[in-house]
Every structure is written in structure tokens, then in C-alpha cells.
Design an enzyme around this catalytic site. Structure first.
Site, PDB file in Angstrom:
ATOM      1  N   CYS A 106       2.399  -7.018   1.531  1.00  0.00           N
ATOM      2  CA  CYS A 106       1.445  -6.301   2.376  1.00  0.00           C
ATOM      3  C   CYS A 106       0.535  -7.350   2.994  1.00  0.00           C
ATOM      4  O   CYS A 106      -0.085  -8.151   2.273  1.00  0.00           O
ATOM      5  CB  CYS A 106       0.637  -5.338   1.501  1.00  0.00           C
ATOM      6  SG  CYS A 106      -0.707  -4.509   2.370  1.00  0.00           S
TER       7      CYS A 106
ATOM      8  N   THR B  86      -2.249  -6.878   4.678  1.00  0.00           N
ATOM      9  CA  THR B  86      -3.665  -6.562   4.460  1.00  0.00           C
ATOM     10  C   THR B  86      -4.099  -7.028   3.071  1.00  0.00           C
ATOM     11  O   THR B  86      -5.174  -7.610   2.901  1.00  0.00           O
ATOM     12  CB  THR B  86      -3.886  -5.046   4.607  1.00  0.00           C
ATOM     13  OG1 THR B  86      -3.190  -4.593   5.769  1.00  0.00           O
ATOM     14  CG2 THR B  86      -5.345  -4.709   4.731  1.00  0.00           C
TER      15      THR B  86
ATOM     16  N   GLY C 266      -5.358  -0.717   5.589  1.00  0.00           N
ATOM     17  CA  GLY C 266      -5.791  -1.481   6.769  1.00  0.00           C
ATOM     18  C   GLY C 266      -7.169  -1.150   7.296  1.00  0.00           C
ATOM     19  O   GLY C 266      -7.787  -1.952   7.980  1.00  0.00           O
TER      20      GLY C 266
ATOM     21  N   SER D 174       0.822  -1.210   0.000  1.00  0.00           N
ATOM     22  CA  SER D 174       0.000   0.000   0.000  1.00  0.00           C
ATOM     23  C   SER D 174       0.860   1.266   0.000  1.00  0.00           C
ATOM     24  O   SER D 174       0.359   2.350  -0.251  1.00  0.00           O
ATOM     25  CB  SER D 174      -0.895   0.018   1.237  1.00  0.00           C
ATOM     26  OG  SER D 174      -0.093   0.024   2.399  1.00  0.00           O
TER      27      SER D 174
ATOM     28  N   CYS E 108       2.408  -6.645   9.784  1.00  0.00           N
ATOM     29  CA  CYS E 108       2.229  -5.550   8.833  1.00  0.00           C
ATOM     30  C   CYS E 108       3.634  -5.156   8.397  1.00  0.00           C
ATOM     31  O   CYS E 108       4.528  -5.015   9.236  1.00  0.00           O
ATOM     32  CB  CYS E 108       1.525  -4.370   9.495  1.00  0.00           C
ATOM     33  SG  CYS E 108       1.478  -2.897   8.465  1.00  0.00           S
ATOM     34  N   THR E 109       3.818  -5.002   7.099  1.00  0.00           N
ATOM     35  CA  THR E 109       5.183  -4.765   6.611  1.00  0.00           C
ATOM     36  C   THR E 109       5.691  -3.357   6.930  1.00  0.00           C
ATOM     37  O   THR E 109       6.852  -3.059   6.705  1.00  0.00           O
ATOM     38  CB  THR E 109       5.287  -5.040   5.094  1.00  0.00           C
ATOM     39  OG1 THR E 109       4.275  -4.279   4.416  1.00  0.00           O
ATOM     40  CG2 THR E 109       5.106  -6.519   4.806  1.00  0.00           C
ATOM     41  N   HIS E 110       4.812  -2.504   7.454  1.00  0.00           N
ATOM     42  CA  HIS E 110       5.297  -1.202   7.928  1.00  0.00           C
ATOM     43  C   HIS E 110       5.936  -1.318   9.313  1.00  0.00           C
ATOM     44  O   HIS E 110       6.721  -0.476   9.716  1.00  0.00           O
ATOM     45  CB  HIS E 110       4.142  -0.192   8.041  1.00  0.00           C
ATOM     46  CG  HIS E 110       3.738   0.431   6.740  1.00  0.00           C
ATOM     47  ND1 HIS E 110       3.095  -0.269   5.749  1.00  0.00           N
ATOM     48  CD2 HIS E 110       3.882   1.707   6.277  1.00  0.00           C
ATOM     49  CE1 HIS E 110       2.850   0.544   4.735  1.00  0.00           C
ATOM     50  NE2 HIS E 110       3.314   1.753   5.027  1.00  0.00           N
TER      51      HIS E 110
HETATM   52  N1  DGL Z   1       2.104  -2.755   4.830  1.00  0.00           N
HETATM   53  C1  DGL Z   1       0.685  -3.024   4.922  1.00  0.00           C
HETATM   54  C2  DGL Z   1       0.452  -4.344   5.647  1.00  0.00           C
HETATM   55  O1  DGL Z   1       1.387  -5.146   5.698  1.00  0.00           O
HETATM   56  C3  DGL Z   1       0.095  -1.791   5.490  1.00  0.00           C
HETATM   57  C4  DGL Z   1      -1.323  -1.761   5.466  1.00  0.00           C
HETATM   58  C5  DGL Z   1      -1.985  -0.422   5.323  1.00  0.00           C
HETATM   59  O2  DGL Z   1      -1.792   0.225   4.300  1.00  0.00           O
HETATM   60  O3  DGL Z   1      -2.767  -0.140   6.225  1.00  0.00           O
HETATM   61  O4  DGL Z   1      -0.597  -4.655   6.125  1.00  0.00           O
END
Ligand code: DGL
Length: 293
Positions: free
Chosen positions: A74, A76, A44, A12, A205-207
Site C-alpha cells: 500500500c 499510503t 488515503g 488497506s 496506489c496498489t488499487h
Molecule cells: N492501495 C492503497 C495505496 O496503495 C490504497 C489506499 C487507500 O486505502 O486509500 O495507497
């Protein structure tokens, strides 16, 4: 037969670059094409069918550029679209939830795992489902973290210089801005895990690897924090070998990027920081282009 085509990766926004970075580090001959849907971030909080549609649009855009394998970097989007993309595309598709679950299962001794993820990922129940398919005795506790993604994206755009230690293991006292805001969030997210004897927390979550030092501080040193990055790379390497589509060992890879972000320079600056290499080639993609291809 070697295959010099690129691996497509999407998220995302910037978070999936935590996955792209490890792929570039560990698979140094592989060329990568990364797509960050920054304009529509965060995913998310959106309904699953909307995230599924976005994922299908981005996958179509990447496939039209002749990628050889797709990584949904990601959680999500993996929760919302992994199955449909795997069934509909002719190339191998790898999500991050299976690898993330595996990383947690490999580490836990108490058989109690915590998951911090977006609202969408938690609601999908994808992590408990995948974990229980491997070991039904593991107890899974989930914590939806609604504002961490925005915090990460905001910090990366506004406060990069003062938060250079995000990817390091140590959170230093001088990183005040990160400490104050991230600790509040991590402390709140870690609360459901207290008193549960959880020994392993998956950053679903990858963030969130960018907030790992804050989560570590909130959870305490006894809790092991894992993310999907390492296991995803192992899975990508395995599938490339199995399908016979590894890049020629002598290939010097290209790293190309595309984004829906309005501010390309901000994407470049923050992206270079996470990817650990300069983002020299970034294509601007409009939502129109994605919607009408
Ligand atoms: N990096 C996304 C994940 O792993 C972020 C999700 C988002 O955009 O809310 O879920």
C-alpha cells in the site's frame, strides 16, 4: 538455509492483491499471508499518524504469526510507516514506493514523470523525494486521486461480472459501466499532466492497476503507465536471496488471507478475481483484536 515461513503482505483492502498476485506468479514456492484492512479502507484520506498506527497494528498481527518478511503493499501506508516499521521490526520490510519510483525512472526519456496516488501519498511527498534521491533532474508532477480507491472497491463488490477485463490491457467498449465512471475519474486525474510532455505515469496506489485501461485511454497511447508490482517482486526476490530466506524450491505454497471486512464472501469473490486464484482460507479479524494485541 531455506526458510519455509510465509511472506506477510498488507494493504488497506483489496488493492495489495495486485502485488500478492505477482509474488505468487513469480515466486511459486513462497507461502503468503495477506491482510486486507477493508473495514478501515480507504487510508488515503486519513492523517498520516493514523495510517502509521494502523500499519503498526497490522504489522504486529502478522509478525505474531511468524512471517519472515513484510511487504507493505500500500503506497499510503508505505509513505506513513515504512521507516518506522523498518526500524522497529526484526524482519526485512519492503515498501512499494521505492520500487514504483524505480519503475518510472527506468522508463522515462523526457525526464518528466506523473504520479497518480492517494491524497495521503501525494501530501507525504514520498515519490518526489525518492525519485530525486536517484535522479534530481527528473521533474515530478503529482495528481491526488481522491475517489479512485472507493470506485475500485465498489466496482469489485457490485459489478464484478461485467468488468472482467480490469486486469487485461484492453478496455473493450462493452465494459460500459467501467468506461463511464472510470474514464471520468482518470480524465480528471490526468489533467495536470497535459501539456507537460510527461511520457511516464506511475500508478502510485496498489488499487489503480485495476483502472489502468481507463488511465491509458485518458493519458493517450504515447504515455507509458507503470506500477510498483514488477519492481516490488524483484526487490522481494533480491532480499530473500540476500538474507538466505528463500523457500525450499520444492515447497508447495499456501496462500492464507485475513481481513477486517464485514462481508467475507464479498472479500473472497473480489479477492479471488484480483489474486487470480481462489481465496480458500480467510480469517476474520476484528478491530478489537488489532487494537488490543
Ligand atoms: N492501495 C492503497 C495505496 O496503495 C490504497 C489506499 C487507500 O486505502 O486509500 O495507497
Amino acid at each position: 538455509m531455506a526458510d519455509s515461513r510465509r511472506i506477510g503482505i498488507f494493504d488497506s483492502g483489496l488493492g495489495g492483491l495486485t502485488i500478492a498476485r505477482i509474488l505468487a506468479d513469480k515466486l511459486p514456492s513462497e507461502a503468503l499471508l495477506y491482510f486486507g484492512d477493508t473495514k478501515r479502507c480507504p487510508y488515503g484520506e486519513r492523517p498520516q499518524d493514523e495510517v502509521q498506527l494502523f500499519a503498526q497494528q497490522i504489522a504486529a498481527w502478522l509478525v505474531a504469526r511468524d512471517i519472515k518478511l513484510l511487504v507493505i503493499a500500500c503506497n499510503t501506508a508505505t509513505a506513513a510507516a515504512f521507516r518506522i516499521l523498518q526500524e522497529s521490526l526484526d524482519i526485512p520490510v519492503i515498501g512499494v514506493i521505492g520500487p514504483g519510483a524505480k519503475a518510472g525512472i527506468n522508463k522515462t526519456k523526457t525526464k518528466k514523470i506523473g504520479i497518480v496516488a492517494t491524497k495521503g501519498t501525494v501530501a507525504s511527498q514520498a515519490y518526489p523525494r525518492v525519485i530525486h534521491a536517484i535522479d534530481k533532474d527528473i521533474q515530478v508532477f503529482q495528481a491526488p486521486s481522491s475517489d479512485s480507491v472507493e470506485l475500485v472497491e465498489r466496482f469489485l463488490h457490485e459489478d464484478l461480472e461485467s468488468n472482467q477485463t480490469w486486469l487485461s490491457e484492453e478496455l473493450r467498449d462493452e465494459d460500459k459501466a467501467l468506461l463511464e465512471k472510470a474514464l471520468l475519474i482518470a480524465g480528471r486525474d490526468a489533467q495536470p499532466f497535459e501539456k507537460e510532455n510527461i511520457d511516464t505515469v506511475i500508478l502510485g496506489c496498489t488499487h489503480f492497476p485495476l483502472l489502468k485501461p481507463a488511465f491509458q485511454k485518458a493519458l493517450g497511447e504515447k504515455v507509458t503507465i507503470v506500477s510498483s508490482a514488477e519492481e516490488t517482486e524483484i526487490e522481494v526476490a533480491r532480499v530473500l536471496a540476500e538474507e538466505g530466506i528463500e523457500a525450499p524450491a520444492t515447497q508447495s505454497p499456501t496462500y492464507t488471507f485475513a481481513t477486517t471486512a464485514d462481508d467475507i464472501e464479498a472479500f473472497r469473490k473480489a479477492g479471488s478475481f484480483i489474486f487470480g486464484r481462489p481465496l480458500t482460507s480467510i480469517e476474520e479479524v476484528s478491530l478489537d483484536q488489532l487494537e488490543t494485541q
